[in-house]
Design an enzyme around this catalytic site. Structure first.
Site, mmCIF file in Angstrom:
data_model
loop_
_atom_site.group_PDB
_atom_site.id
_atom_site.type_symbol
_atom_site.label_atom_id
_atom_site.label_comp_id
_atom_site.label_asym_id
_atom_site.label_seq_id
_atom_site.Cartn_x
_atom_site.Cartn_y
_atom_site.Cartn_z
ATOM 1 N N THR A 1 26.956 36.906 37.202
ATOM 2 C CA THR A 1 26.894 36.339 38.558
ATOM 3 C C THR A 1 27.224 37.404 39.604
ATOM 4 O O THR A 1 26.583 37.477 40.656
ATOM 5 C CB THR A 1 27.902 35.169 38.668
ATOM 6 O OG1 THR A 1 27.575 34.208 37.679
ATOM 7 C CG2 THR A 1 27.864 34.533 40.041
ATOM 8 N N HIS B 1 24.286 39.586 40.100
ATOM 9 C CA HIS B 1 23.269 38.930 40.943
ATOM 10 C C HIS B 1 23.638 39.053 42.419
ATOM 11 O O HIS B 1 22.785 39.310 43.274
ATOM 12 C CB HIS B 1 23.141 37.442 40.595
ATOM 13 C CG HIS B 1 22.563 37.173 39.241
ATOM 14 N ND1 HIS B 1 21.308 37.597 38.883
ATOM 15 C CD2 HIS B 1 23.057 36.525 38.164
ATOM 16 C CE1 HIS B 1 21.067 37.208 37.625
ATOM 17 N NE2 HIS B 1 22.116 36.571 37.164
#
Ligand code: NAD
Ligand code: ZN
Length: 342
Positions: free
Chosen positions: A40, A43
């Site tokens: 995450t 990202h």
């Protein structure tokens, strides 16, 4: 305090001074000691389409951490300064049907630490007391720092009974690696790990895999034959997010087999539903961790000999976060830890 921040809607992260969080009466303030880098965070760093539609900068990123409590709100009675804790990164509403029933992992109004609220890649992080997990004295802080993804692994690996079963793990990223050791610890017979990256396959062997396979070179049916299996996998753990991996798993399941799906695909996947029907398969989505049964299981499995440390491959001081992010992004790594004490 210093924090790793997404300053604006563009690629990159910055180490900068931000205000130390102010706690409410139900919150605790934690001095961060170690943190883990998650996909995450990558990202958010690269500002991909998911990040662009989800993240509202400026934001302190990060959600995997261990730290020491330094202050507690006036309603907080069971945490004290000096306690070593980690945090459940899903802050739930507490009021919906599922939260009220004690199924907080099913809350539809979850706000993510380091996603929807300021996160843990900082000298201090604040959380509601209901999101804080006590560690035992002397816990390995590198392991404590990654309780969040370890929890993903435990939640998925224990979604179905694995005692005496043959298990396929698709994808040996940090979570698939930890899941390999967990299903071994939980009594599976064969644990076969499918992973294209040779570095990760080697770590999977150290985590206790019976066999590892490069899915580009060898069919799962071959491996089953070598092991003397006659029926197919009883349980599969989808930890790659890859369409081919999911299709290969479905194709090689035993009748009545069960697939726990944690991997997050980047696009829709079409499946042969006939195979699911005629083999009477169960497919179950897994998100986050059960609050707090998963956390309990993590703690007691570590205390009863489960070793996930081979999944931790890199450690950096927090000021070297660009190198740490590069190591995590390379794929030739397991878990990457940032140390906030040096
Ligand atoms: P990761 O991206 O590091 O690992 C995925 C692995 O799958 C990689 O090593 C990759 O080489 C491998 N892979 C690619 N194609 C494959 C194929 N055809 N067959 C087998 N393996 C293949 O990810 P991670 O951090 O270990 O997380 C695992 C997955 O879980 C990711 O998709 C992640 O987005 C997802 N995730 C879900 C949750 C949740 O709550 N559901 C939480 C965290 C992570
Ligand atoms: Zn809720």
């Amino acid at each position: 305090m210093l924090a790793i921040v997404k300053p604006g809607p563009a690629p990159g992260l910055e180490l900068r001074e931000v205000a130390t969080p102010v706690i409410g009466i139900n919150d605790v303030l934690i001095r961060v000691r170690k943190t883990g880098i998650c996909g995450t965070d990558l990202h958010i760093e690269s500002w991909d389409p998911w990040a662009a539609k989800t993240i509202h900068p400026p934001l302190v990123v990060g959600h995997e951490f261990v730290g020491e409590i330094v202050d507690v709100g006036s309603n907080v009675s069971d945490f004290r300064p000096g306690d070593i804790v980690s945090g459940e990164g899903h802050v739930v509403c507490g009021r919906c049907r599922h939260c009220m029933a004690g199924n907080r992992h099913l809350c539809a109004h979850t706000v993510g630490l380091g996603v929807g609220r300021d996160g843990a890649f900082a000298e201090y992080v604040a959380l509601p007391m209901t999101n804080v997990w006590h560690h035992w004295p002397g816990v390995d802080e590198d392991v404590a720092a990654i309780f969040d993804p370890f929890g993903n692994a435990v939640h998925t690996a224990l979604a179905f009974p694995v005692l005496g079963e043959d298990v396929l793990v698709s994808g040996a990223g940090p979570i698939g690696l930890m899941a390999t050791a967990i299903v071994r610890h939980a009594g599976a017979r064969y644990v076969v790990v499918s992973e294209p990256n040779p570095v990760r396959r080697a770590i999977a062997t150290r985590m206790g895999a019976t066999a590892v396979v490069d899915p580009r070179e060898r069919a799962l049916a071959d491996v089953q034959r070598d092991l003397g299996m006659t029926e197919g996998w009883d349980v599969a753990l989808e930890m790659s997010g890859n369409a081919t991996a999911l299709r290969n798993a479905i194709a090689s399941m035993a009748h009545g087999g069960r697939i726990a799906i944690l991997g997050i695909p980047t696009a829709e996947i079409s499946l042969d539903v006939n195979e699911i029907v005629f083999k009477m398969l169960t497919l179950r989505g897994i998100y986050g961790r059960e609050m707090y049964e998963t956390w309990y299981k993590m703690t007691v499995m570590l205390q009863s000999g489960l070793d996930i440390t081979p999944a931790i491959t890199h450690r950096f001081g927090f000021r070297d976060f660009p190198a740490a992010f590069a190591a995590a992004r390379s794929g030739d790594s397991g878990k990457v830890i940032l140390d906030w004490t040096r």
